[in-house]
Design a protein around this motif. Structure first.
Motif, mmCIF file in Angstrom:
data_model
loop_
_atom_site.group_PDB
_atom_site.id
_atom_site.type_symbol
_atom_site.label_atom_id
_atom_site.label_comp_id
_atom_site.label_asym_id
_atom_site.label_seq_id
_atom_site.Cartn_x
_atom_site.Cartn_y
_atom_site.Cartn_z
ATOM 1 N N PHE A 1 0.826 -1.208 0.000
ATOM 2 C CA PHE A 1 0.000 0.000 0.000
ATOM 3 C C PHE A 1 0.858 1.254 0.000
ATOM 4 C CE2 PHE A 1 -1.788 3.390 2.678
ATOM 5 C CZ PHE A 1 -2.790 3.806 1.826
ATOM 6 N N TYR A 2 1.961 1.255 0.763
ATOM 7 C CA TYR A 2 2.825 2.439 0.818
ATOM 8 C C TYR A 2 3.365 2.785 -0.564
ATOM 9 C CZ TYR A 2 6.869 5.406 1.487
ATOM 10 O OH TYR A 2 7.777 6.419 1.367
ATOM 11 N N PHE A 3 3.915 1.800 -1.263
ATOM 12 C CA PHE A 3 4.500 2.072 -2.575
ATOM 13 C C PHE A 3 3.433 2.447 -3.598
ATOM 14 C CE2 PHE A 3 8.098 -0.298 -0.776
ATOM 15 C CZ PHE A 3 9.129 0.564 -1.122
ATOM 16 N N PHE A 4 2.280 1.794 -3.507
ATOM 17 C CA PHE A 4 1.188 2.134 -4.416
ATOM 18 C C PHE A 4 0.766 3.594 -4.219
ATOM 19 C CE2 PHE A 4 -3.507 2.448 -4.858
ATOM 20 C CZ PHE A 4 -3.574 2.359 -6.245
ATOM 21 N N ILE B 1 1.161 6.902 -6.848
ATOM 22 C CA ILE B 1 -0.033 7.587 -7.323
ATOM 23 C C ILE B 1 -0.067 9.040 -6.834
ATOM 24 C CG2 ILE B 1 -1.668 7.009 -5.468
ATOM 25 C CD1 ILE B 1 -3.722 6.396 -7.613
ATOM 26 N N ALA B 2 0.386 9.294 -5.588
ATOM 27 C CA ALA B 2 0.421 10.666 -5.072
ATOM 28 C C ALA B 2 1.456 11.505 -5.819
ATOM 29 C CB ALA B 2 0.728 10.654 -3.574
ATOM 30 N N SER B 3 2.603 10.904 -6.110
ATOM 31 C CA SER B 3 3.642 11.610 -6.869
ATOM 32 C C SER B 3 3.162 11.914 -8.279
ATOM 33 C CB SER B 3 4.918 10.769 -6.918
ATOM 34 O OG SER B 3 5.414 10.500 -5.627
ATOM 35 N N ALA C 1 6.150 10.785 -0.957
ATOM 36 C CA ALA C 1 6.702 9.915 0.083
ATOM 37 C C ALA C 1 6.122 10.259 1.453
ATOM 38 C CB ALA C 1 8.225 10.032 0.098
ATOM 39 N N VAL C 2 6.028 11.559 1.764
ATOM 40 C CA VAL C 2 5.490 11.992 3.064
ATOM 41 C C VAL C 2 3.999 11.675 3.166
ATOM 42 C CG1 VAL C 2 5.022 14.007 4.519
ATOM 43 C CG2 VAL C 2 7.236 13.780 3.372
ATOM 44 N N TYR C 3 3.263 11.956 2.105
ATOM 45 C CA TYR C 3 1.815 11.713 2.088
ATOM 46 C C TYR C 3 1.506 10.245 2.314
ATOM 47 C CZ TYR C 3 -3.024 11.812 0.396
ATOM 48 O OH TYR C 3 -4.389 11.697 0.281
ATOM 49 N N SER C 4 2.213 9.358 1.611
ATOM 50 C CA SER C 4 1.976 7.924 1.775
ATOM 51 C C SER C 4 2.464 7.424 3.131
ATOM 52 C CB SER C 4 2.668 7.141 0.650
ATOM 53 O OG SER C 4 4.034 7.469 0.574
ATOM 54 N N LEU C 5 3.541 8.035 3.645
ATOM 55 C CA LEU C 5 4.065 7.626 4.954
ATOM 56 C C LEU C 5 3.076 7.939 6.065
ATOM 57 C CD1 LEU C 5 6.460 6.484 6.567
ATOM 58 C CD2 LEU C 5 7.366 8.825 6.715
ATOM 59 N N VAL C 6 2.423 9.097 5.999
ATOM 60 C CA VAL C 6 1.433 9.473 7.021
ATOM 61 C C VAL C 6 0.297 8.456 7.072
ATOM 62 C CG1 VAL C 6 -0.325 11.188 7.631
ATOM 63 C CG2 VAL C 6 1.955 11.942 6.935
ATOM 64 N N HIS C 7 -0.264 8.123 5.895
ATOM 65 C CA HIS C 7 -1.343 7.135 5.856
ATOM 66 C C HIS C 7 -0.857 5.761 6.331
ATOM 67 C CE1 HIS C 7 -4.764 9.226 4.088
ATOM 68 N NE2 HIS C 7 -3.917 9.867 3.308
ATOM 69 N N THR C 8 0.368 5.399 5.971
ATOM 70 C CA THR C 8 0.911 4.091 6.353
ATOM 71 C C THR C 8 1.142 3.997 7.853
ATOM 72 O OG1 THR C 8 1.999 3.922 4.195
ATOM 73 C CG2 THR C 8 2.775 2.447 5.913
#
Length: 311
Positions: free
Chosen positions: A99-102, A106-108, A151-158
């Motif tokens: 999920f993090y990489f996905f 997509i956010a980038s 990277a930051v956006y996905s890290l927060v959700h993760t």
């Protein structure tokens, strides 16, 4: 205290319950994945080898192709493995990693698409200042910001997702690890996660959508004033390709993430997940290559050199 059983293994849902279709779907998505990787790699190769395409627009297009390759590779290989073996078991840690990489890709990609809108605005509306504004240092900085923000956006959700406990029902109603379906099977309180989806999604979506679409108001006015039909057609062709890609991505993502009371067992929800996780990165290079005359001309030159070089 109530006993709570923690489950470290999740079961992914089949794409179809018809066994005879498993092999057919495997071959279909294997072909889609093969074309996705090769089409995006071909775009990157053309941009790198043709010096005429060493411009900001094609630099961003090459970045988009790289993101599409990563975006697809985060999902499809695992899906192909499950279709072939029917194993469908995945650990919680592996699921969260996927999920993090996905989400990162997509956010980038969403931010890069917004940057491409800004690039088109400068190129069409302020052509005399284009080389000064969109120099290589600025281009690299914009792409770096897009990747860092993704990277930051996905890290927060993760991080918020990793705090949840998965127990009791451990069947994930999806063929890959996506956030809404993970929240659906968690036995923890997911209210913060749901609030984070809507708040960050609305803020992220409104700001990025504004940056993506607002320049086109000025672009449209400027293009309509261009006296040359050929120049006007070329400008519309470039903009329409970009807008088509943006529409495909945003429509499927919003359909999947920002709908209340979504039922992920429904066929239309599964189809939406398939579309934005596998078909969007497959269609993007086709949309850009088919509507971009410069890319097609560069491809012809490369093939011509290879053919006559071997002859």
């Amino acid at each position: 205290m109530e006993n709570q059983t923690t489950v470290y293994i999740l079961i992914l849902t089949r794409l179809t319950d018809i066994p005879s279709l498993q092999l057919l779907l495997f071959l279909l998505f294997l072909l889609i994945y093969f074309i996705t990787l090769n089409a995006n790699f071909l775009i990157i190769l053309i941009i790198v080898t043709d010096s005429h395409l060493h411009t900001p627009m094609y630099f961003f297009l090459g970045t988009l192709a790289c993101l599409d390759m990563g975006y697809s590779s985060a999902i499809v290989p695992r899906m192909l493995f499950d279709l072939l073996t029917d194993r469908r078991l995945i650990s919680v840690q592996a699921c969260i990693t996927q999920f993090y990489f996905f989400l990162f890709f997509i956010a980038s990609e969403v931010i890069v698409l917004a940057v491409m809108s800004f690039d088109r605005y400068i190129a069409i509306c302020r052509p005399l200042h284009y080389t000064q504004i969109m120099n290589w240092k600025v281009c690299v900085q914009l792409v770096s910001i897009a990747l860092a923000f993704g990277a930051v956006y996905s890290l927060v959700h993760t991080l918020f997702l990793s705090k949840l406990t998965f127990c009791s029902s451990n069947t994930l109603q999806s063929f890959f690890c996506d956030l809404p379906q993970l929240l659906q099977i968690s036995c923890s309180d997911t209210s913060i996660n749901i609030l984070l989806i809507f708040v960050s999604g609305i803020l992220y979506g409104v700001v990025i959508l504004g940056v993506t679409f607002y320049p086109y108001i000025t672009i449209l006015r400027t293009v309509l004033k261009i006296p040359s039909i050929n120049m006007r057609s070329k400008a519309f062709s470039t903009c329409s390709s970009h807008l088509t890609v943006v529409f495909l991505l945003y429509s499927t993502v919003f359909f999947n993430y920002l709908r209340p009371n979504a039922n992920y067992n429904c066929t239309e929800d599964k189809m939406a997940s398939v579309f934005y996780s596998t078909l969007t990165p497959f269609l993007n290079p086709l949309i850009y290559s088919l509507r971009n005359q410069e890319l097609k001309n560069s491809l012809r030159k490369i093939l011509h050199r290879q053919w006559w070089g071997q002859s």
